[in-house]
Design an enzyme around this catalytic site. Structure first.
Site, PDB file in Angstrom:
ATOM      1  N   ASP A   1       0.835  -1.208   0.000  1.00  0.00           N
ATOM      2  CA  ASP A   1       0.000   0.000   0.000  1.00  0.00           C
ATOM      3  C   ASP A   1       0.873   1.262   0.000  1.00  0.00           C
ATOM      4  O   ASP A   1       1.812   1.377   0.801  1.00  0.00           O
ATOM      5  CB  ASP A   1      -0.896  -0.029   1.252  1.00  0.00           C
ATOM      6  CG  ASP A   1      -2.067   0.928   1.150  1.00  0.00           C
ATOM      7  OD1 ASP A   1      -1.846   2.096   0.787  1.00  0.00           O
ATOM      8  OD2 ASP A   1      -3.197   0.503   1.427  1.00  0.00           O
TER       9      ASP A   1
ATOM     10  N   THR B   1      -7.255   3.955  -0.957  1.00  0.00           N
ATOM     11  CA  THR B   1      -6.950   2.536  -0.769  1.00  0.00           C
ATOM     12  C   THR B   1      -8.084   1.588  -1.163  1.00  0.00           C
ATOM     13  O   THR B   1      -7.874   0.663  -1.952  1.00  0.00           O
ATOM     14  CB  THR B   1      -6.570   2.299   0.707  1.00  0.00           C
ATOM     15  OG1 THR B   1      -5.376   3.038   0.953  1.00  0.00           O
ATOM     16  CG2 THR B   1      -6.355   0.836   1.016  1.00  0.00           C
TER      17      THR B   1
ATOM     18  N   ASN C   1     -12.938   5.498   0.548  1.00  0.00           N
ATOM     19  CA  ASN C   1     -12.709   4.737   1.782  1.00  0.00           C
ATOM     20  C   ASN C   1     -13.914   4.895   2.704  1.00  0.00           C
ATOM     21  O   ASN C   1     -14.216   4.013   3.504  1.00  0.00           O
ATOM     22  CB  ASN C   1     -11.467   5.260   2.497  1.00  0.00           C
ATOM     23  CG  ASN C   1     -10.171   4.848   1.817  1.00  0.00           C
ATOM     24  OD1 ASN C   1     -10.148   3.912   1.021  1.00  0.00           O
ATOM     25  ND2 ASN C   1      -9.095   5.555   2.141  1.00  0.00           N
TER      26      ASN C   1
ATOM     27  N   ASP D   1       2.602   2.750   3.456  1.00  0.00           N
ATOM     28  CA  ASP D   1       1.571   3.801   3.409  1.00  0.00           C
ATOM     29  C   ASP D   1       1.519   4.545   4.747  1.00  0.00           C
ATOM     30  O   ASP D   1       1.479   5.777   4.788  1.00  0.00           O
ATOM     31  CB  ASP D   1       0.214   3.169   3.084  1.00  0.00           C
ATOM     32  CG  ASP D   1      -0.892   4.203   2.973  1.00  0.00           C
ATOM     33  OD1 ASP D   1      -0.934   4.917   1.959  1.00  0.00           O
ATOM     34  OD2 ASP D   1      -1.709   4.308   3.907  1.00  0.00           O
TER      35      ASP D   1
ATOM     36  N   HIS E   1       2.327   8.516   5.171  1.00  0.00           N
ATOM     37  CA  HIS E   1       1.385   9.509   5.717  1.00  0.00           C
ATOM     38  C   HIS E   1       2.023  10.274   6.868  1.00  0.00           C
ATOM     39  O   HIS E   1       2.023  11.490   6.908  1.00  0.00           O
ATOM     40  CB  HIS E   1       0.131   8.816   6.266  1.00  0.00           C
ATOM     41  CG  HIS E   1      -0.859   8.447   5.214  1.00  0.00           C
ATOM     42  ND1 HIS E   1      -1.536   9.372   4.487  1.00  0.00           N
ATOM     43  CD2 HIS E   1      -1.288   7.239   4.769  1.00  0.00           C
ATOM     44  CE1 HIS E   1      -2.354   8.765   3.629  1.00  0.00           C
ATOM     45  NE2 HIS E   1      -2.207   7.464   3.785  1.00  0.00           N
TER      46      HIS E   1
ATOM     47  N   ASP F   1      -1.476   0.457  -4.686  1.00  0.00           N
ATOM     48  CA  ASP F   1      -2.779   1.032  -5.024  1.00  0.00           C
ATOM     49  C   ASP F   1      -2.695   2.483  -5.494  1.00  0.00           C
ATOM     50  O   ASP F   1      -3.585   2.965  -6.195  1.00  0.00           O
ATOM     51  CB  ASP F   1      -3.735   0.898  -3.823  1.00  0.00           C
ATOM     52  CG  ASP F   1      -3.129   1.382  -2.508  1.00  0.00           C
ATOM     53  OD1 ASP F   1      -1.905   1.654  -2.455  1.00  0.00           O
ATOM     54  OD2 ASP F   1      -3.887   1.478  -1.511  1.00  0.00           O
ATOM     55  N   HIS F   2      -1.641   3.197  -5.084  1.00  0.00           N
ATOM     56  CA  HIS F   2      -1.461   4.625  -5.404  1.00  0.00           C
ATOM     57  C   HIS F   2      -0.104   5.014  -4.879  1.00  0.00           C
ATOM     58  O   HIS F   2       0.563   4.219  -4.194  1.00  0.00           O
ATOM     59  CB  HIS F   2      -2.560   5.471  -4.730  1.00  0.00           C
ATOM     60  CG  HIS F   2      -2.699   5.143  -3.273  1.00  0.00           C
ATOM     61  ND1 HIS F   2      -1.728   5.462  -2.352  1.00  0.00           N
ATOM     62  CD2 HIS F   2      -3.640   4.441  -2.584  1.00  0.00           C
ATOM     63  CE1 HIS F   2      -2.084   5.001  -1.167  1.00  0.00           C
ATOM     64  NE2 HIS F   2      -3.241   4.362  -1.274  1.00  0.00           N
TER      65      HIS F   2
ATOM     66  N   HIS G   1      -2.518  10.948  -0.255  1.00  0.00           N
ATOM     67  CA  HIS G   1      -2.842  10.581  -1.640  1.00  0.00           C
ATOM     68  C   HIS G   1      -4.331  10.790  -1.797  1.00  0.00           C
ATOM     69  O   HIS G   1      -5.039  10.981  -0.803  1.00  0.00           O
ATOM     70  CB  HIS G   1      -2.436   9.131  -1.930  1.00  0.00           C
ATOM     71  CG  HIS G   1      -2.930   8.177  -0.882  1.00  0.00           C
ATOM     72  ND1 HIS G   1      -4.181   7.607  -0.919  1.00  0.00           N
ATOM     73  CD2 HIS G   1      -2.353   7.759   0.276  1.00  0.00           C
ATOM     74  CE1 HIS G   1      -4.333   6.852   0.148  1.00  0.00           C
ATOM     75  NE2 HIS G   1      -3.248   6.929   0.915  1.00  0.00           N
TER      76      HIS G   1
HETATM   77  P1  AMP Z   1      -5.831   5.204   3.264  1.00  0.00           P
HETATM   78  O1  AMP Z   1      -4.417   5.579   3.374  1.00  0.00           O
HETATM   79  O2  AMP Z   1      -6.703   6.019   4.187  1.00  0.00           O
HETATM   80  O3  AMP Z   1      -6.360   5.191   1.859  1.00  0.00           O
HETATM   81  O4  AMP Z   1      -5.970   3.711   3.788  1.00  0.00           O
HETATM   82  C1  AMP Z   1      -4.875   2.898   4.153  1.00  0.00           C
HETATM   83  C2  AMP Z   1      -5.216   2.103   5.365  1.00  0.00           C
HETATM   84  O5  AMP Z   1      -6.247   1.159   5.059  1.00  0.00           O
HETATM   85  C3  AMP Z   1      -4.097   1.228   5.845  1.00  0.00           C
HETATM   86  O6  AMP Z   1      -3.278   1.895   6.762  1.00  0.00           O
HETATM   87  C4  AMP Z   1      -4.806   0.049   6.491  1.00  0.00           C
HETATM   88  O7  AMP Z   1      -4.711   0.103   7.887  1.00  0.00           O
HETATM   89  C5  AMP Z   1      -6.242   0.182   6.065  1.00  0.00           C
HETATM   90  N1  AMP Z   1      -6.734  -1.078   5.512  1.00  0.00           N
HETATM   91  C6  AMP Z   1      -6.205  -1.748   4.486  1.00  0.00           C
HETATM   92  N2  AMP Z   1      -6.875  -2.889   4.236  1.00  0.00           N
HETATM   93  C7  AMP Z   1      -7.864  -2.947   5.131  1.00  0.00           C
HETATM   94  C8  AMP Z   1      -8.898  -3.879   5.386  1.00  0.00           C
HETATM   95  N3  AMP Z   1      -9.022  -4.972   4.654  1.00  0.00           N
HETATM   96  N4  AMP Z   1      -9.755  -3.602   6.389  1.00  0.00           N
HETATM   97  C9  AMP Z   1      -9.635  -2.465   7.116  1.00  0.00           C
HETATM   98  N5  AMP Z   1      -8.655  -1.550   6.932  1.00  0.00           N
HETATM   99  C10 AMP Z   1      -7.785  -1.775   5.948  1.00  0.00           C
HETATM  100 ZN    ZN Z   2      -3.538   2.852   0.005  1.00  0.00          ZN
HETATM  101 ZN    ZN Z   3      -2.822   5.904   2.600  1.00  0.00          ZN
END
Ligand code: AMP
Ligand code: ZN
Ligand code: ZN
Length: 414
Positions: A38, A74, A95, A196, A200, A243-244, A352
């Site tokens: 990620d 994500t 998300n 990721d 952040h 993913d990005h 992102h």
């Molecule tokens: P974001 O950076 O907000 O787009 O999302 C990234 C976060 O998504 C990561 O730090 C993970 O903790 C969370 N994440 C990834 N896969 C899952 C999942 N299957 N269920 C819940 N949270 C997730």
């Molecule tokens: Zn991501």
């Molecule tokens: Zn992220």
């Protein structure tokens, strides 16, 4: 008779010679593992030390950049990678998003959103395509893997556990792969989020991000060693994606929604680099709201009605998309003033969600193993094409999707 035996003998010698001189064909793949790192930006491979990833990229197929889908978040992109559908078509449009049909809000960290099938019915993830066609699958985490589809589930899956370290995720997957061949999955996913997280918290240029990349690279070394121990090393296809990407942000580059609209008249669906608002019932129309925001918006903010977003985003039509879609320029965010004095204190250094065409949003694509070509670099490709490649490598008939055969033609061994 003697002549016949001599002739057969000669033929055997010749065949032997032929088989000695032609390189042995690689054994067919018995396993495909889809790995997501990620937030691994496309250029981290050059920027940081990641010897295992670098070796797999140069020995197999490597795309200069995997273009994510809009929005570059994500959940939408992980589901695009495994369904071949744009987020507006698979329905995981963020998300976090509001669903007018149920009046409920989907949330990535809500257990019910992850386990209830009704949120995820807009696409068929590759593990379901596999199970339906007799290929056992295992998901060591992936958005959408904790629910059933048409009553079908992956043979093995685990509810997401953020605390589990990268090395322990690898150990868990290797445990499933150590099962007897008849029970062993032939397709598996593996997910890492530490790159990721650090991107952040500290930004894409930080030493903590470099350390996270090292941690994932070492976990991949453990995976390869484990596959060798199981006798699967040469028979495993690995597809490693992200993913990005990740870009820098600062609380000095924030646009406040409260300055652009009567905040009491709108429902804010989400904020950040992208998101949107809806007019509350009985206030103004969506068109009036969009026009009034546009009149006050600074040049760093773009404002569109849901069905007027740029065609290249393929982000229209789905009622889960806010009525008015907002997108800030790279590095910029929009926020609500409510709670800002507290939030600014822990504002992240990286993020992102920006335009997928922005260089910093580019993602990773590597394919390595017996099913893939060797030592080829391919040009930038959109992530909607991955699902067809996964299906082709597994010998599956794909479900209808938005991708075409370009990645299959570029990456699959002939
Ligand atoms: P974001 O950076 O907000 O787009 O999302 C990234 C976060 O998504 C990561 O730090 C993970 O903790 C969370 N994440 C990834 N896969 C899952 C999942 N299957 N269920 C819940 N949270 C997730
Ligand atoms: Zn991501
Ligand atoms: Zn992220």
């Amino acid at each position: 008779m003697k002549r016949l035996i001599a002739g057969v003998g000669l033929l055997a010698v010749l065949l032997g010679l032929v088989s000695c001189t032609t390189p042995a064909a690689p054994p067919p793949a018995q396993l495909l593992i889809l790995v997501s790192v990620d937030g691994f930006r496309w250029d981290y491979l050059q920027k940081y030390e990641a010897p295992v990833l670098a070796r797999l990229a140069s020995a197999g197929v490597h795309a200069t950049r995997l273009t994510p889908s809009f929005p570059t978040k994500t959940f939408p992109n992980h589901y695009t990678l495994v369904t071949g559908l744009y987020p507006s078509h698979h329905g995981i449009v963020g998300n976090w998003f509001f669903d007018p049909a149920s009046g409920e809000t989907f949330g990535m960290s809500k257990p019910a959103s992850n386990s209830e099938e009704r949120w995820w019915t807009g696409g068929e993830p590759v593990w379901i395509t596999a199970e339906k066609q007799g290929v056992r699958s295992a998901c060591f985490f992936w958005p959408g893997s904790e629910t059933s589809h048409d009553g079908v589930r992956p043979s093995f899956f685990k509810p997401f556990d953020k605390k589990l370290r990268a090395a322990d995720r690898v150990a868990g997957l290797l445990g499933w792969l150590a099962l007897p061949p008849a029970e062993r999955p032939r397709f598996a996913t593996l997910y890492f989020d530490v790159v990721d997280d650090m991107g952040h918290r500290h930004g894409p240029d930080a030493p903590e991000t470099a350390a996270a990349i090292k941690e994932v690279d070492e976990a991949l070394a453990r995976l390869l060693a484990g596959l060798d121990r199981l006798g699967l090393g040469a028979r495993t296809d690995l597809v490693i994606v992200s993913d990005h990407g990740m870009s820098e942000q600062s609380p000095d580059q924030v646009i406040f929604l409260d300055d652009l609209m009567k905040i009491s008249q709108v429902q804010v669906d989400s904020t950040g680099p992208t998101g949107g608002v809806r007019p509350k019932p009985g206030t103004v129309t969506a068109a009036e709201l969009a026009a009034s925001i546009r009149a006050k918006a600074p040049p760093q903010l773009q404002v569109w009605l849901r069905d007027e977003t740029p065609a290249r985003f393929h982000f229209r039509g789905n009622p889960r998309i806010p009525d008015v879609v907002l997108l800030a320029d790279d590095h910029w965010n929009f926020e609500s003033r409510t709670g800002w004095p507290k939030r600014v204190l822990t504002y992240n250094q990286g993020n992102h969600g920006w335009d997928p065409a922005t260089s910093n949003m580019g993602a990773l694509f590597i394919a390595h193993g017996p099913s893939f070509r060797h030592r080829v670099e391919i040009p930038e490709v959109e992530n909607i094409h991955l699902y067809n490649l996964l299906c082709a490598a597994l010998g599956l008939t794909p479900a209808p999707n938005d991708g075409d055969q370009r990645l299959v033609q570029a990456a699959l061994a002939k």
